[in-house]
Design a protein around this motif. Structure first.
Motif, PDB file in Angstrom:
ATOM      1  N   ALA A   1       0.847  -1.200   0.000  1.00  0.00           N
ATOM      2  CA  ALA A   1       0.000   0.000   0.000  1.00  0.00           C
ATOM      3  C   ALA A   1       0.876   1.242   0.000  1.00  0.00           C
ATOM      4  CB  ALA A   1      -0.923   0.008   1.216  1.00  0.00           C
ATOM      5  N   GLY A   2       0.457   2.244  -0.752  1.00  0.00           N
ATOM      6  CA  GLY A   2       1.220   3.485  -0.751  1.00  0.00           C
ATOM      7  C   GLY A   2       0.960   4.309   0.487  1.00  0.00           C
ATOM      8  N   ALA A   3      -0.275   4.258   0.986  1.00  0.00           N
ATOM      9  CA  ALA A   3      -0.653   5.035   2.162  1.00  0.00           C
ATOM     10  C   ALA A   3      -1.821   4.353   2.855  1.00  0.00           C
ATOM     11  CB  ALA A   3      -1.030   6.461   1.769  1.00  0.00           C
ATOM     12  N   VAL A   4      -1.886   4.514   4.168  1.00  0.00           N
ATOM     13  CA  VAL A   4      -2.982   3.969   4.961  1.00  0.00           C
ATOM     14  C   VAL A   4      -3.493   5.058   5.898  1.00  0.00           C
ATOM     15  CG1 VAL A   4      -3.749   2.199   6.581  1.00  0.00           C
ATOM     16  CG2 VAL A   4      -1.966   1.650   4.893  1.00  0.00           C
ATOM     17  N   VAL A   5      -4.777   5.364   5.794  1.00  0.00           N
ATOM     18  CA  VAL A   5      -5.426   6.246   6.758  1.00  0.00           C
ATOM     19  C   VAL A   5      -5.865   5.381   7.930  1.00  0.00           C
ATOM     20  CG1 VAL A   5      -7.305   7.860   7.178  1.00  0.00           C
ATOM     21  CG2 VAL A   5      -6.206   7.778   4.928  1.00  0.00           C
TER      22      VAL A   5
ATOM     23  N   ALA B   1      -0.337   4.251  13.252  1.00  0.00           N
ATOM     24  CA  ALA B   1       0.219   4.977  12.100  1.00  0.00           C
ATOM     25  C   ALA B   1       1.735   4.885  12.090  1.00  0.00           C
ATOM     26  CB  ALA B   1      -0.234   6.429  12.121  1.00  0.00           C
ATOM     27  N   ALA B   2       2.351   4.956  13.259  1.00  0.00           N
ATOM     28  CA  ALA B   2       3.809   4.817  13.338  1.00  0.00           C
ATOM     29  C   ALA B   2       4.245   3.429  12.896  1.00  0.00           C
ATOM     30  CB  ALA B   2       4.277   5.093  14.772  1.00  0.00           C
ATOM     31  N   GLU B   3       3.477   2.402  13.251  1.00  0.00           N
ATOM     32  CA  GLU B   3       3.786   1.043  12.810  1.00  0.00           C
ATOM     33  C   GLU B   3       3.626   0.903  11.298  1.00  0.00           C
ATOM     34  OE1 GLU B   3       2.675  -2.329  15.679  1.00  0.00           O
ATOM     35  OE2 GLU B   3       1.074  -0.862  16.000  1.00  0.00           O
TER      36      GLU B   3
ATOM     37  N   LEU C   1      -1.677   8.327   7.817  1.00  0.00           N
ATOM     38  CA  LEU C   1      -2.383   9.506   8.289  1.00  0.00           C
ATOM     39  C   LEU C   1      -3.317   9.071   9.412  1.00  0.00           C
ATOM     40  CD1 LEU C   1      -3.229  12.510   8.012  1.00  0.00           C
ATOM     41  CD2 LEU C   1      -4.934  11.749   6.328  1.00  0.00           C
ATOM     42  N   PRO C   2      -2.972   9.371  10.674  1.00  0.00           N
ATOM     43  CA  PRO C   2      -3.869   9.022  11.775  1.00  0.00           C
ATOM     44  C   PRO C   2      -4.979  10.056  11.913  1.00  0.00           C
ATOM     45  CG  PRO C   2      -1.866  10.035  12.636  1.00  0.00           C
ATOM     46  CD  PRO C   2      -1.706   9.972  11.130  1.00  0.00           C
ATOM     47  N   LEU C   3      -6.221   9.583  11.995  1.00  0.00           N
ATOM     48  CA  LEU C   3      -7.365  10.482  12.124  1.00  0.00           C
ATOM     49  C   LEU C   3      -8.307   9.951  13.192  1.00  0.00           C
ATOM     50  CD1 LEU C   3      -8.219  11.208   8.369  1.00  0.00           C
ATOM     51  CD2 LEU C   3      -7.018  12.702   9.981  1.00  0.00           C
TER      52      LEU C   3
ATOM     53  N   GLU D   1      -9.701  15.179   3.991  1.00  0.00           N
ATOM     54  CA  GLU D   1      -8.289  15.283   4.365  1.00  0.00           C
ATOM     55  C   GLU D   1      -7.466  14.182   3.688  1.00  0.00           C
ATOM     56  OE1 GLU D   1      -5.423  15.663   8.331  1.00  0.00           O
ATOM     57  OE2 GLU D   1      -7.619  15.739   8.534  1.00  0.00           O
ATOM     58  N   ALA D   2      -8.032  13.000   3.608  1.00  0.00           N
ATOM     59  CA  ALA D   2      -7.329  11.904   2.922  1.00  0.00           C
ATOM     60  C   ALA D   2      -7.129  12.229   1.450  1.00  0.00           C
ATOM     61  CB  ALA D   2      -8.115  10.604   3.075  1.00  0.00           C
TER      62      ALA D   2
END
Length: 262
Positions: A34-38, A51-53, A62-64, A80-81
């Motif tokens: 995955a390129g990014a995980v919200v 999110a740090a993991e 991106l932690p929300l 925001e995502a």
């Protein structure tokens, strides 16, 4: 990394990802390209920790912190995502139970309950799925691609007598996913459910405090152990990947044989 399960740099949005199954899903997605995980959770510190993991596993994060039952808050999170990552390709509706203040030790028969009690089950397990799907789908339609996986429960398939409203909410979410599968297919969007049996999450741990209680609880399971978060997370990863590109509108039990599916 398995090429078959490669997420190919896509952006995923996982609700209730601060612990348990949601956390493991977020990590599996990151570990498989995955390129990014919200990372959503009601509690900011949990979202930030996972999110740090995720970032340590090689994906952007991106932690929300927000409540999935709040339509406006969900909309702001998806905006925001989109601003941060350009869109959302994968949605995992994992947030469940009775929301941020889940308690399973104060259940009463349905005929002794009232609508105030019903709402805490419906808000997260049904309304939350609608809210997140509503805000995710325009981004997916625009991109011509989408994977939506909703985590339900075997309670929604077979019913649980002390969890009547929860059972109904989960069954409703499964029916909603089938409708979304039919509506979204022509846009390259698939929609499926994973139904959990007893899985070792914080909520379940509170109900099974010792080995004897666990033994009694597992008497109805063909595989005599509780599920671990990795068990359903593996199925969810598969349904998010291109390996499952011709699968939609289905519910897959991951339940140790608590119930069987035809």
């Amino acid at each position: 990394m398995s090429e078959l399960l490669d997420i190919k740099g896509r952006t995923a949005f996982v609700t209730g990802a601060g612990q348990g199954v949601g956390r493991q899903v977020a990590l599996y997605l990151a570990q498989h390209g995955a390129g990014a995980v919200v990372v959503n959770d009601f509690h900011a510190e949990r979202a930030e920790s996972v999110a740090a993991e995720v970032e340590a596993a090689g994906a952007k994060a991106l932690p929300l912190a927000f409540d999935v039952s709040d339509f406006e808050a969900v909309g702001a999170a998806f905006a925001e995502a989109q601003e941060t990552f350009g869109g959302v390709d994968i949605l995992v509706n994992n947030a469940g139970n009775a929301g941020p203040t889940s308690r399973l030790d104060d259940l009463v028969p349905f005929w002794e309950s009232d609508p105030t009690e019903w709402r805490r089950w419906m808000a997260t397990n049904y309304d939350g799925v609608l809210n997140c799907t509503r805000h995710a789908m325009p981004l997916m339609v625009k991109g011509g691609y989408g994977r939506i996986v909703t985590v339900i429960s075997d309670a929604g398939r077979v019913g649980e007598p002390h969890l009547a409203v929860y059972s109904g909410a989960k069954a409703g979410a499964a029916g909603f996913m089938r409708a979304i599968a039919k509506a979204g297919g022509r846009f390259g969007i698939t929609a499926n459910c994973v139904a959990l049996g007893g899985t070792r999450t914080p909520a379940v741990a509170d109900l099974i405090p010792d080995a004897e209680t666990e033994k009694r609880a597992l008497s109805q399971y063909v595989i005599r152990r509780l599920g671990e978060p990795e068990d359903p997370a593996g199925m969810i990863l598969f349904l998010c990947s291109d390996a499952a590109s011709w699968i939609t509108g289905q519910t897959y039990p991951v339940n140790g044989g608590y119930s069987f599916a035809c």
